[in-house]
Motif scaffolding. Sequence first.
Motif, PDB file in Angstrom:
ATOM      1  N   MET A   1       0.836  -1.197   0.000  1.00 35.73           N
ATOM      2  CA  MET A   1       0.000   0.000   0.000  1.00 35.73           C
ATOM      3  C   MET A   1       0.872   1.249   0.000  1.00 35.73           C
ATOM      4  N   ILE A   2       0.382   2.328  -0.627  1.00 38.22           N
ATOM      5  CA  ILE A   2       1.053   3.610  -0.431  1.00 38.22           C
ATOM      6  C   ILE A   2       0.182   4.519   0.424  1.00 38.22           C
ATOM      7  N   HIS A   3       0.869   5.284   1.236  1.00 39.15           N
ATOM      8  CA  HIS A   3       0.258   6.295   2.084  1.00 39.15           C
ATOM      9  C   HIS A   3       0.683   7.646   1.518  1.00 39.15           C
ATOM     10  N   ILE A   4      -0.263   8.352   0.919  1.00 44.40           N
ATOM     11  CA  ILE A   4       0.012   9.678   0.355  1.00 44.40           C
ATOM     12  C   ILE A   4      -0.199  10.670   1.487  1.00 44.40           C
ATOM     13  N   CYS A   5       0.890  11.039   2.139  1.00 42.16           N
ATOM     14  CA  CYS A   5       0.813  11.672   3.450  1.00 42.16           C
ATOM     15  C   CYS A   5       0.328  13.114   3.403  1.00 42.16           C
ATOM     16  N   GLY A   6      -0.709  13.373   4.196  1.00 46.38           N
ATOM     17  CA  GLY A   6      -1.236  14.730   4.333  1.00 46.38           C
ATOM     18  C   GLY A   6      -1.081  15.240   5.752  1.00 46.38           C
ATOM     19  N   PHE A   7      -0.077  14.719   6.480  1.00 50.24           N
ATOM     20  CA  PHE A   7       0.116  15.084   7.885  1.00 50.24           C
ATOM     21  C   PHE A   7       0.292  16.595   8.027  1.00 50.24           C
ATOM     22  N   GLU A   8      -0.366  17.142   9.035  1.00 52.69           N
ATOM     23  CA  GLU A   8      -0.313  18.584   9.320  1.00 52.69           C
ATOM     24  C   GLU A   8      -0.744  19.434   8.134  1.00 52.69           C
ATOM     25  N   GLY A   9      -1.715  18.914   7.380  1.00 52.14           N
ATOM     26  CA  GLY A   9      -2.320  19.710   6.317  1.00 52.14           C
ATOM     27  C   GLY A   9      -1.584  19.733   4.993  1.00 52.14           C
ATOM     28  N   LYS A  10      -0.589  18.859   4.804  1.00 51.46           N
ATOM     29  CA  LYS A  10       0.144  18.829   3.541  1.00 51.46           C
ATOM     30  C   LYS A  10      -0.786  18.325   2.432  1.00 51.46           C
ATOM     31  N   ARG A  11      -0.688  18.965   1.255  1.00 51.07           N
ATOM     32  CA  ARG A  11      -1.545  18.600   0.138  1.00 51.07           C
ATOM     33  C   ARG A  11      -0.759  17.880  -0.955  1.00 51.07           C
ATOM     34  N   ASN A  12      -1.432  16.993  -1.656  1.00 52.02           N
ATOM     35  CA  ASN A  12      -0.832  16.235  -2.749  1.00 52.02           C
ATOM     36  C   ASN A  12      -1.812  16.174  -3.924  1.00 52.02           C
ATOM     37  N   ARG A  13      -1.281  15.977  -5.116  1.00 54.91           N
ATOM     38  CA  ARG A  13      -2.124  15.741  -6.290  1.00 54.91           C
ATOM     39  C   ARG A  13      -2.325  14.226  -6.387  1.00 54.91           C
ATOM     40  N   LEU A  14      -3.426  13.757  -5.860  1.00 50.16           N
ATOM     41  CA  LEU A  14      -3.631  12.319  -5.726  1.00 50.16           C
ATOM     42  C   LEU A  14      -3.560  11.593  -7.058  1.00 50.16           C
ATOM     43  N   GLY A  15      -4.054  12.228  -8.105  1.00 51.40           N
ATOM     44  CA  GLY A  15      -4.072  11.588  -9.407  1.00 51.40           C
ATOM     45  C   GLY A  15      -2.698  11.239  -9.941  1.00 51.40           C
ATOM     46  N   ASP A  16      -1.671  11.923  -9.445  1.00 51.96           N
ATOM     47  CA  ASP A  16      -0.311  11.632  -9.900  1.00 51.96           C
ATOM     48  C   ASP A  16       0.176  10.267  -9.432  1.00 51.96           C
ATOM     49  N   TYR A  17      -0.565   9.651  -8.508  1.00 51.26           N
ATOM     50  CA  TYR A  17      -0.166   8.349  -7.973  1.00 51.26           C
ATOM     51  C   TYR A  17      -1.013   7.194  -8.505  1.00 51.26           C
ATOM     52  N   LYS A  18      -1.945   7.485  -9.401  1.00 55.27           N
ATOM     53  CA  LYS A  18      -2.923   6.461  -9.783  1.00 55.27           C
ATOM     54  C   LYS A  18      -2.315   5.261 -10.494  1.00 55.27           C
ATOM     55  N   ASP A  19      -1.126   5.423 -11.090  1.00 53.82           N
ATOM     56  CA  ASP A  19      -0.506   4.306 -11.791  1.00 53.82           C
ATOM     57  C   ASP A  19       0.573   3.603 -10.968  1.00 53.82           C
ATOM     58  N   TYR A  20       0.687   3.949  -9.677  1.00 52.59           N
ATOM     59  CA  TYR A  20       1.684   3.282  -8.841  1.00 52.59           C
ATOM     60  C   TYR A  20       1.304   1.803  -8.690  1.00 52.59           C
ATOM     61  N   PRO A  21       2.301   0.909  -8.758  1.00 53.51           N
ATOM     62  CA  PRO A  21       2.020  -0.527  -8.679  1.00 53.51           C
ATOM     63  C   PRO A  21       1.812  -1.007  -7.248  1.00 53.51           C
ATOM     64  N   VAL A  22       0.628  -0.786  -6.711  1.00 52.48           N
ATOM     65  CA  VAL A  22       0.291  -1.197  -5.350  1.00 52.48           C
ATOM     66  C   VAL A  22      -1.095  -1.819  -5.335  1.00 52.48           C
TER      67      VAL A  22
END
Length: 339
Positions: free
Chosen positions: A225-246
């Motif tokens: 599994m990947i954890h796209i970390c948003g700790f303390e309000g950090k933002r990420n572009r979730l779609g950039d991870y959609k092809d990760y092999p998990v």
Amino acid sequence: MAENKHQILLDTLDNKRTEQVLAGFWHHYLSDEKMQVLGYRDQAVIDDVVSRQQRFYNRYHPDFTKIMSDGFFLHPSVVDNTFEVPEDLKKIQRIDVNDPWITRQVAAIKAIVDHYNGEIGSFYNIFSPWYQLRLRFEILEQDTKKIYRFLKEDPLAVANAFAVLADDLIVLSSKLIKESGIDGIYLCVQQPQDSVISTHTWQQFVQPNEVKLLKAVQEVHDYNMIHICGFEGKRNRLGDYKDYPVKAFHWASYVEGVSLKEGKKLFGGRAVMGGFENTENGVFYKGTKEEIQAETKRLLEENGRQGILLSGDCSIPFDTDDAHAGWVSEAANRLNVSP
């Protein structure tokens, strides 16, 4: 129940219909950040963390666990060298397979997993190469901008260092899966939180080694599994991870404003985990039993049950009452009695 929770976890990750939705929550055990990095050098610290995680299981009896890497946060080569300029990253070198950072880590996690007696499944926390270097600068130097300066000045030097780290993390992860009994790793990733770094730079110099690491570990056991970390309000572009092999995805649904149902669609229908805010402002931390169980019901009604694991957005506060996690499991189990 007809199935044990370990098998239900694997079936959930395979996106099969299951008789129960599982819930798991976790927190750190060492409050000293430097000890999070250096603790592996002191067997007494390792033993203490193992004991704490075993006692957590005894008190709460979770449906599954995400085992914390307290004391083992960072690769020794990241910790033991100084990095004044990007070229210094050449000091990051692979370690021997019998290095204490690897052998003690595998032994510690095996002691934790053995304590479960096969009743539940587990993931183990691994920080990505990017996360490792960022935490090194933040924890040991109190410099939150250094990694961005390095990546801006010499992205190839950074990428080369990440390649070395990824290779050793593949070794570590493979040994953990084969020898400690975990089902897979929980790889912590996060995109640069500084606009000086473009998406293109991240994709070219950071992302490839995360993908390489995950692809290699998936070949050992495909329940990672990947954890796209948003700790303390950090933002990420979730779609950039959609092809990760998990096999599954975990992100901060409250920070990103993306529900489990929406994320499941974004990630091609693969299994997802999360749902509860992990801060002191969230209902999981401060709510009553009735409020927490009502939120559990809401999450399952709005997001469905298949391929869903309930958890916090990230680590919960140290002083969270363990009973709260049990309330979620109780409510989720009760709700699954009906079709």
